[in-house]
Design an enzyme around this catalytic site. Sequence first.
Site, PDB file in Angstrom:
ATOM      1  N   CYS A 116      14.478 -14.200  51.318  1.00 29.92           N
ATOM      2  CA  CYS A 116      14.854 -13.100  50.474  1.00 29.92           C
ATOM      3  C   CYS A 116      14.533 -11.785  51.518  1.00 29.92           C
ATOM      4  CB  CYS A 116      14.168 -12.952  49.148  1.00 29.92           C
ATOM      5  SG  CYS A 116      14.651 -14.503  48.070  1.00 29.92           S
ATOM      6  N   HIS A 255      15.506  -6.014  46.721  1.00 29.80           N
ATOM      7  CA  HIS A 255      16.250  -7.530  46.511  1.00 29.80           C
ATOM      8  C   HIS A 255      16.518  -7.710  45.312  1.00 29.80           C
ATOM      9  CE1 HIS A 255      16.626 -11.681  46.574  1.00 29.80           C
ATOM     10  NE2 HIS A 255      15.611 -11.900  46.186  1.00 29.80           N
ATOM     11  N   ASN A 285      20.658 -14.292  42.392  1.00 27.88           N
ATOM     12  CA  ASN A 285      19.637 -13.922  43.388  1.00 27.88           C
ATOM     13  C   ASN A 285      20.227 -14.612  44.537  1.00 27.88           C
ATOM     14  OD1 ASN A 285      17.661 -14.045  45.438  1.00 27.88           O
ATOM     15  ND2 ASN A 285      15.875 -14.810  44.301  1.00 27.88           N
TER      16      ASN A 285
END
Length: 328
Positions: A116, A255, A285
Amino acid sequence: MSSAKKIGIIGLGSYLPKKILANCDLEKMVDTSDEWITTRTGIKQRRIASKDEATSDLAIKAARAALKDAGLTAKDLDLIIVATITPDMQFPATACLVQKNLGADKAICFDISAACSGFVYALVTAEQFIISGVCKNALIIGAEKLSSITDWTDRNTCVLFGDGAGACVLAKVNSGGIVSRYLGSDGMNSDLLLLPAGGSRMPASSETVKKHLHFIKMQGNELFKLAVRIMSKAAEVALSKIGLSCKDIDILIPHQANIRILLAVAKKMGLPEKKIYFNIEKYGNMSSAATVIALCEAVRSKRIKKGDIVVLDAFGAGLTWGAVVIKW
């Protein structure tokens, strides 16, 4: 802040697959509910790539949009970096496949695997190539087909992830640009988020497939606590390097992992929600693609204006984390 010429973003682009998988669809697949998913994650839906779309396909579409926005052609590119944990294959690098399809024949190409945090890592890496004079510009792409490594029978993880790609073009700019950066890693906690099989430690076999070891495994509760502490610190450290504090942030692009993490980070940093960009509700996500897609949307929606202090802030498997401060 130094008056020396900086490296900045001169073009942005993104691509999201057409298929939308809503929480109501997941209710038919696993023992879950829209209320359970929404209250725990903030996610309402996510995009899913088609069977014939690989990560490079998503990346190429985002790349073309970014090049158009920058006013460049693929032939102009000196460097292509793809941040991904879902490459088309183990090798060659997905960046090389992107190069081939774009026709960027003079570009240096490689991938970065920082989960990520991948886009932030790629951004800082590309900046160094340009500062050193090795390259004049760079195409950075965060692209993921997480649906290909998601266990659709695991109610704890399958509700979290989506597919997408975002890209930016970096070059020297006359004003603004990247003014600070901070990266960190902690391999001691590498077991908290991983894909166990398929590498040299545990090669693919009929047994690993039966045991679902080619899918994402995570310890969510532990990651939550670490993410809040580390993301807030990363932003603070990056800002402090140039004499700024969280009060100076015009917009935080974090994020997009979990709405509760993002709200906890905001609280810890003393930031009002209006200074944070959220799109997790729409996409879930998307790992390395999440931060750059959020940045694209914030720019398009006029949430970011010239002169703003923009902070990109990410945390992911590895563990890895990073923050970049940009004067827009």
